[in-house]
Write an enzyme that holds these catalytic residues in place. Structure first.
Site, PDB file in Angstrom:
ATOM      1  N   GLY A 289       0.795  -1.227   0.000  1.00 42.88           N
ATOM      2  CA  GLY A 289       0.000   0.000   0.000  1.00 42.88           C
ATOM      3  C   GLY A 289       0.823   1.269   0.000  1.00 42.88           C
TER       4      GLY A 289
ATOM      5  N   PRO B 256       4.990  -4.762  -1.116  1.00 37.49           N
ATOM      6  CG  PRO B 256       7.142  -3.996  -1.596  1.00 37.49           C
ATOM      7  CD  PRO B 256       6.392  -4.984  -0.760  1.00 37.49           C
ATOM      8  N   GLY B 257       3.535  -3.516  -4.100  1.00 33.89           N
ATOM      9  CA  GLY B 257       3.237  -3.810  -5.503  1.00 33.89           C
ATOM     10  C   GLY B 257       3.542  -2.569  -6.318  1.00 33.89           C
TER      11      GLY B 257
ATOM     12  NE  ARG C 268      -4.310   2.694 -10.582  1.00 34.13           N
ATOM     13  CZ  ARG C 268      -4.101   3.873 -10.041  1.00 34.13           C
ATOM     14  NH1 ARG C 268      -3.575   4.843 -10.763  1.00 34.13           N
ATOM     15  NH2 ARG C 268      -4.366   4.085  -8.776  1.00 34.13           N
TER      16      ARG C 268
ATOM     17  CB  CYS D  35     -18.154   3.793 -27.038  1.00 37.71           C
ATOM     18  SG  CYS D  35     -17.475   3.532 -28.673  1.00 37.71           S
TER      19      CYS D  35
HETATM   20  N1  LLP Z   1      -0.967  -7.118  -0.364  1.00 33.74           N
HETATM   21  C1  LLP Z   1      -2.276  -7.345  -0.496  1.00 33.74           C
HETATM   22  C2  LLP Z   1      -2.911  -8.364   0.313  1.00 33.74           C
HETATM   23  C3  LLP Z   1      -3.033  -6.579  -1.401  1.00 33.74           C
HETATM   24  O1  LLP Z   1      -4.330  -6.803  -1.506  1.00 33.74           O
HETATM   25  C4  LLP Z   1      -2.394  -5.588  -2.190  1.00 33.74           C
HETATM   26  C5  LLP Z   1      -3.145  -4.783  -3.143  1.00 33.74           C
HETATM   27  C6  LLP Z   1      -1.008  -5.414  -2.037  1.00 33.74           C
HETATM   28  C7  LLP Z   1      -0.323  -6.182  -1.102  1.00 33.74           C
HETATM   29  C8  LLP Z   1      -0.223  -4.412  -2.844  1.00 33.74           C
HETATM   30  O2  LLP Z   1      -0.669  -3.107  -2.688  1.00 33.74           O
HETATM   31  P1  LLP Z   1       0.207  -1.904  -3.328  1.00 33.74           P
HETATM   32  O3  LLP Z   1       1.549  -1.915  -2.636  1.00 33.74           O
HETATM   33  O4  LLP Z   1       0.354  -2.190  -4.774  1.00 33.74           O
HETATM   34  O5  LLP Z   1      -0.576  -0.699  -3.067  1.00 33.74           O
HETATM   35  N2  LLP Z   1      -6.168  -1.539  -8.496  1.00 33.74           N
HETATM   36  C9  LLP Z   1      -5.893  -0.542  -7.486  1.00 33.74           C
HETATM   37  C10 LLP Z   1      -5.031  -1.098  -6.379  1.00 33.74           C
HETATM   38  C11 LLP Z   1      -5.633  -2.317  -5.726  1.00 33.74           C
HETATM   39  C12 LLP Z   1      -4.714  -2.938  -4.729  1.00 33.74           C
HETATM   40  C13 LLP Z   1      -5.210  -4.264  -4.305  1.00 33.74           C
HETATM   41  N3  LLP Z   1      -4.389  -4.918  -3.333  1.00 33.74           N
HETATM   42  C14 LLP Z   1      -5.230   0.651  -8.145  1.00 33.74           C
HETATM   43  O6  LLP Z   1      -5.043   0.641  -9.347  1.00 33.74           O
HETATM   44  O7  LLP Z   1      -4.930   1.639  -7.484  1.00 33.74           O
END
Ligand code: LLP
Length: 433
Positions: free
Chosen positions: A245, A288-289, A326, A357
């Site tokens: 997150g 982290p993603g 997004r 569209c």
């Molecule tokens: N761990 C878990 C259990 C998660 O559900 C997520 C993201 C992450 C880690 C990684 O979160 P990050 O570090 O990437 O924020 N589609 C949305 C984001 C959805 C995130 C879902 N879970 C967007 O485009 O902002």
């Protein structure tokens, strides 16, 4: 790290490549990923988290962007991988990702997915609720394997972010609620289970969070829970997964927070509160993603039409909400550069429109730009996360290719879909032939 989105006269340079050259070579729309940028973030995660704190692992959240090549990069950098579906797990298996470093997450897991995860021997399955825990136990018993499990907990913290990407609040669809006593019952039920190795807990409170107080508060709440379980049941929590997150700035003129600005206060709090409570500090994970991959990606488009209407200048490009949903979903804001026109003053205001569209298919509203015309290129920055992975075929638009670049190399890591791909899964029943 090779500078991302740098200028060289009129040229837009990304990952050591001229954007116009990439567009000519691979076509547009095009997802471009800088290998060095991805690796540099993985390195930072290793140096500022894994090497700093004992018994810790950074786990890349594959939902942000996953292909087999991405799995190879993450594996070679020594990080773990979070997968949330059979498809993501299959991708990791195809890439030969070390299964002991894979975390299987998600809610609504099917029996088939659980079987695959157990049999593949993933490092941890993160259980989303009591009946899922029972199904993990059953799947493990059936295959005669002991599965290491974390229980996902909803700490009841409202993170400061878009409500669609908050996940830690009371009433969230994710995890075991902390407030209803369910957790203690389940720990009691499974702590000595033959086929489950209950290692500890997980929380993930949301995505695109900039301040660290929600994470720190969640750590405190979890340590209190761990201490209670230690007192009431003698249960020792061996692992705590603190989720992801960590926010990223979409405007390249601003600097994203460092990973350590989150993890240092979290780890200091964890250590201090465990000491106060007299319990051992567990091993830790972060996930982290976006923070790993967002800035490493840019999307190249070609302007198809420029139209002035109602006082607005629209530049309509050859992609849109299909390759980046997004802005339409979360009101996400992006910034763009104009390859080939980097040295021309941004004297105009333009709205970059997608070609779907939908009136809501706007990629960037009111962006300062040089005068634009048909055929110009647009490079939208910071599109590495949750774009390719959330792409759709709405309007039967084929998904763009993704290329991985570094100075001197540019390789396709996901092929561009074709119009034939758009009908590949169609079937015409006999009476319509
Ligand atoms: N761990 C878990 C259990 C998660 O559900 C997520 C993201 C992450 C880690 C990684 O979160 P990050 O570090 O990437 O924020 N589609 C949305 C984001 C959805 C995130 C879902 N879970 C967007 O485009 O902002």
């Amino acid at each position: 790290m090779a500078e991302l989105g740098a200028e060289n006269g009129s040229k837009f340079i990304f990952g050591g490549w001229d954007g116009a050259e990439l567009a000519a070579k691979f076509g547009t729309p095009l997802y471009v990923y800088s290998e060095e940028a991805i690796r540099s973030r993985c390195r930072e995660a290793r140096e500022t988290f894994m090497e700093r704190w004992d018994d810790s692992l950074a786990v890349y959240a594959g939902k942000a962007f996953l292909t087999t090549a991405m799995c190879k990069i993450v594996a070679s950098e020594g990080l773990g991988l979070d997968v949330v579906s059979g498809g993501e797990l299959h991708t990791a298996m195809e890439a030969g990702f070390p299964m002991e470093r894979v975390f299987f997450h998600g809610n609504g897991k099917t029996d088939e997915e659980l079987r695959l995860a157990v049999e593949a021997g993933v490092g941890r399955i993160v259980a989303d609720g009591p009946s899922e825990l029972a199904r993990i136990e059953a799947a493990s018993r059936l295959s005669g394997k002991r599965t290491a499990v974390l229980m996902r907990v909803t700490p009841g913290v409202d993170a400061d972010t878009h409500k669609y990407i908050q996940t830690g609040h009371t009433g969230s669809k994710f995890g075991f609620p902390l407030s209803e006593g369910v957790l203690a019952d389940e720990v009691g039920r499974y702590r000595d289970a033959e086929f489950l190795d209950l290692k500890g807990f997980h929380f993930h409170i949301g995505s695109q969070i900039f301040e660290n107080k929600s994470h720190v508060m969640s750590v405190k709440i979890l340590v209190k829970t761990m201490a209670e379980l230690a007192r009431s049941q003698g249960f020792q929590t061996r692992e705590l997964n603190m989720g992801g997150g960590f926010g990223v700035e979409f405007d390249p003129r601003k600097k994203s927070p460092s990973l350590a600005s989150f993890t240092d206060p979290m780890m200091e709090t964890l250590t201090a509160v465990c000491r106060e409570e007299g319990i051992p500090v567990p091993g830790t994970f972060i996930e982290p993603g976006r923070w790993i991959v967002s800035e490493a990606g840019a999307t190249l488009y070609t302007v198809q039409e420029v139209k002035k209407t109602g006082g607005i200048t629209y530049a309509a490009v050859d992609g849109g909400m299909t390759d980046n949903p997004r802005p339409a979903l979360y009101g996400a804001k992006y910034h763009a550069h104009f390859p080939g026109k980097m040295d021309i003053p941004r004297s105009e205001t333009v709205t970059i429109a997608g070609k779907c569209c939908e009136s809501g298919d706007i990629i960037i509203e009111n962006l300062k730009s040089p005068p634009l015309e048909r055929g110009d290129l647009v490079a939208v920055l910071n599109t590495g996360a949750y774009t390719f992975s959330m792409a759709s075929n709405y309007n039967r638009l084929p998904r763009p290719a993704a290329v991985l670049v570094s100075p001197g190399r540019a390789d396709v890591i996901a092929e561009r879909q074709t119009w034939d791909d758009m009908v590949r899964w169609d079937r015409v029943p006999g009476h319509l032939r």
